[in-house]
Design an enzyme around this catalytic site. Structure first.
Site, PDB file in Angstrom:
ATOM      1  CG  HIS A  95       1.995   2.228   4.991  1.00 42.00           C
ATOM      2  ND1 HIS A  95       2.573   1.197   5.706  1.00 42.00           N
ATOM      3  CD2 HIS A  95       0.951   1.673   4.320  1.00 42.00           C
ATOM      4  CE1 HIS A  95       1.912   0.075   5.462  1.00 42.00           C
ATOM      5  NE2 HIS A  95       0.923   0.337   4.625  1.00 42.00           N
ATOM      6  CG  ASP A 135       0.567  -3.779   6.322  1.00 40.96           C
ATOM      7  OD1 ASP A 135      -0.413  -4.298   5.782  1.00 40.96           O
ATOM      8  OD2 ASP A 135       1.229  -2.885   5.771  1.00 40.96           O
TER       9      ASP A 135
HETATM   10  C1  NGQ Z   1      -3.417  -3.898   1.138  1.00 39.93           C
HETATM   11  N1  NGQ Z   1      -1.093  -3.512   1.608  1.00 39.93           N
HETATM   12  O1  NGQ Z   1      -4.479  -3.293   1.082  1.00 39.93           O
HETATM   13  O2  NGQ Z   1      -3.322  -5.055   1.567  1.00 39.93           O
HETATM   14  C2  NGQ Z   1      -2.167  -3.168   0.743  1.00 39.93           C
HETATM   15  C3  NGQ Z   1      -1.820  -3.509  -0.679  1.00 39.93           C
HETATM   16  C4  NGQ Z   1      -2.691  -1.584  -2.004  1.00 39.93           C
HETATM   17  C5  NGQ Z   1      -0.134  -2.627   1.823  1.00 39.93           C
HETATM   18  N2  NGQ Z   1      -0.267  -1.437   1.307  1.00 39.93           N
HETATM   19  C6  NGQ Z   1      -2.818  -3.039  -1.666  1.00 39.93           C
HETATM   20  N3  NGQ Z   1       0.915  -2.908   2.539  1.00 39.93           N
HETATM   21  O3  NGQ Z   1      -2.157  -0.784  -1.246  1.00 39.93           O
HETATM   22  O4  NGQ Z   1      -3.167  -1.238  -3.093  1.00 39.93           O
HETATM   23 ZN    ZN Z   2      -2.457  -2.179   4.838  1.00 41.05          ZN
END
Ligand code: NGQ
Ligand code: ZN
Length: 454
Positions: free
Chosen positions: A270, A321
């Site tokens: 990101h 993602d």
């Molecule tokens: C994840 N996903 O690890 O799946 C994360 C969400 C977080 C994204 N950041 C959980 N898109 O970042 O705490």
């Molecule tokens: Zn991720």
């Protein structure tokens, strides 16, 4: 050694698009490439050949909740409310289900033009948060899914220990992710064992984020990479930047640049919210920015400063993602469109006058993605792994196009519908847009979802 010969009406070669191209494959690699030749009688013929694109960031299990978080909640839907839903979804995910969902996601990636995936894998324990007898249980399921689909795997076992900056305690909903450093070392070892029979597999490390990893854990986790890639989520949400500032007085990317010796092995996933100084410094570090344009749009993350980052010499790749939609062309398209919408301009990410935006996006993401996944040098050239995609030149979207215009047609006017054939390590896994094991893998996926969503 048996050689397979494929002939394409046109192809993207390292020097650019070329007409009438023969590619010879031997032992999973490209043995030779010739342009300007006619097909031999009986030779397998295809449309436009290009290297498979790496998908540098996936959470395969999230494919199962695609489209299920699009109903407005009581107040202020955001990334954080989405995360609550995602955590709840995890309650029912057992090893069998993970394997079934991941196989489907990986199959869809191949059908969409991706030939290698970086699986950022963090669901390690059972639904109660207790370790499985084999710490590599879930990693082995990811490996089995990659094997069934035939996709190249870069497995990124995640270190996750805390619920916020500065070592804040984790929330109960994060119980399936947690390890201390010793547990993580065992997980990593088990993960390496889990992929030993998977040709071309790479294992890296993934400190989840500065929220989940304390400062004194980051160095030890990175040190376990053993030459493999190091991936971390960073600066995806404004709240994350604010919390990091409140904790350390520095912004997340700034903090990481100051603290870790970032280099070409690193991938910052990101990196949406950066100052111009952070953008330039990240570009110069040699690390890859791991952009996930479709998911970032879906989650309302913000827009990555892509033009500034490229101007400073930065490398990026793309990832699917959350897998809310799996389509290589769509990732590149949304990346360019986010820049057009915010800058009110066109062809923002093309590298100069007369350059094709689709081709520049594709080639930059292929290079950056390969670097981030620790993959061998790719491209339609002798010695490279035979990871190939062919597009259907008879599709209306590509009608009458010269070879130069095909990538723009795919990225801006097409979609995964244009993907015709896919070869991974020389083995054909998709023909006529259909994965060879689609029926079986999709049937298992449907049965699994019926259970999960009941
Ligand atoms: C994840 N996903 O690890 O799946 C994360 C969400 C977080 C994204 N950041 C959980 N898109 O970042 O705490
Ligand atoms: Zn991720």
């Amino acid at each position: 050694m048996s050689r397979e010969r494929l002939w394409f009406r046109s192809a993207l070669l390292p020097d650019g698009p070329a007409e009438r191209v023969r590619v010879e494959i031997a032992a999973g690699r490209i043995a030779s490439v010739e342009a300007g030749v006619d097909p031999a009688t009986g030779e397998a013929c295809g449309g436009f050949a290009l290297p498979g694109l790496p998908n540098l960031h996936s959470h395969a299990f999230q494919r199962a909740m695609a489209g299920l978080a699009e109903v407005r909640g009581p107040a202020g839907d955001s990334f954080w409310t989405w995360r609550e839903l995602m955590y709840r979804f995890l309650d029912r995910l057992d090893p069998e289900a993970l394997e079934a969902v991941a196989a489907q996601a990986f199959l869809e990636m191949l059908e969409a033009g991706f030939t290698r995936v970086g699986e950022f894998h963090y669901v390690h324990h059972d639904a109660a948060g207790a370790p499985y007898a084999d710490p590599g249980e879930m990693a082995a399921r990811i490996a089995a899914a990659a094997e069934a689909a035939g996709i190249g795997l870069t497995l990124l076992p995640v270190f996750y220990a805390h619920g916020g900056f500065g070592g804040a305690p984790p929330a109960p909903a994060q119980r399936r992710f947690l390890n201390d450093l010793d547990g993580y070392a065992r997980l990593l070892e088990a993960s390496r064992r889990a992929v030993t029979d998977l040709p071309g597999a790479v294992v890296g490390v993934a400190p989840h984020s500065l929220r989940a990893v304390a400062p004194d854990e980051l160095g030890p986790v990175a040190a376990l990479a053993d030459g493999g890639p190091i991936h971390i989520h960073i600066a995806e949400q404004v709240k994350e930047v604010e919390d990091c500032l409140a904790w350390s007085g520095r912004r997340p990317v700034e903090w990481l640049l100051d603290t870790a010796a970032l280099d070409r092995r690193w991938c910052l996933v990101h990196a949406t919210h950066m100052t111009p100084e952070e953008t330039t410094a990240l570009a110069r570090s040699g690390a890859v920015a791991g952009l996930c344009p479709v998911t970032e749009a879906n989650l309302g993350d913000g827009v990555f400063p892509a033009r500034e980052f490229l101007d400073a010499g930065g490398a990026f790749g793309v990832g699917s993602d959350s897998n809310v939609l799996i389509d290589a062309a769509e990732e590149l398209r949304v990346l360019e469109y986010s820049q057009r919408l915010t800058r009110r301009a066109r062809n923002v990410l093309a590298q100069g006058a007369g350059r094709s935006t689709g081709r520049d996006l594709f080639e930059t993401a292929a290079r950056g993605g390969g670097q981030a996944l620790g993959a061998e040098a790719a491209g339609l050239a002798p010695g490279a792994p035979a990871d190939l995609v062919s597009l259907d030149l008879d599709a209306p979207e590509l009608a009458g196009r010269s070879a130069e215009a095909v990538l723009d047609g795919w990225v801006f006017a097409g979609s995964k519908r244009l993907v015709d054939g896919v070869w991974r390590a020389g083995r054909k896994v998709v023909s006529g847009g259909r994965h060879h094991r689609r029926d079986e893998i999709a049937a298992r996926y449907v049965r699994t979802l019926e259970g999960l969503l009941r």
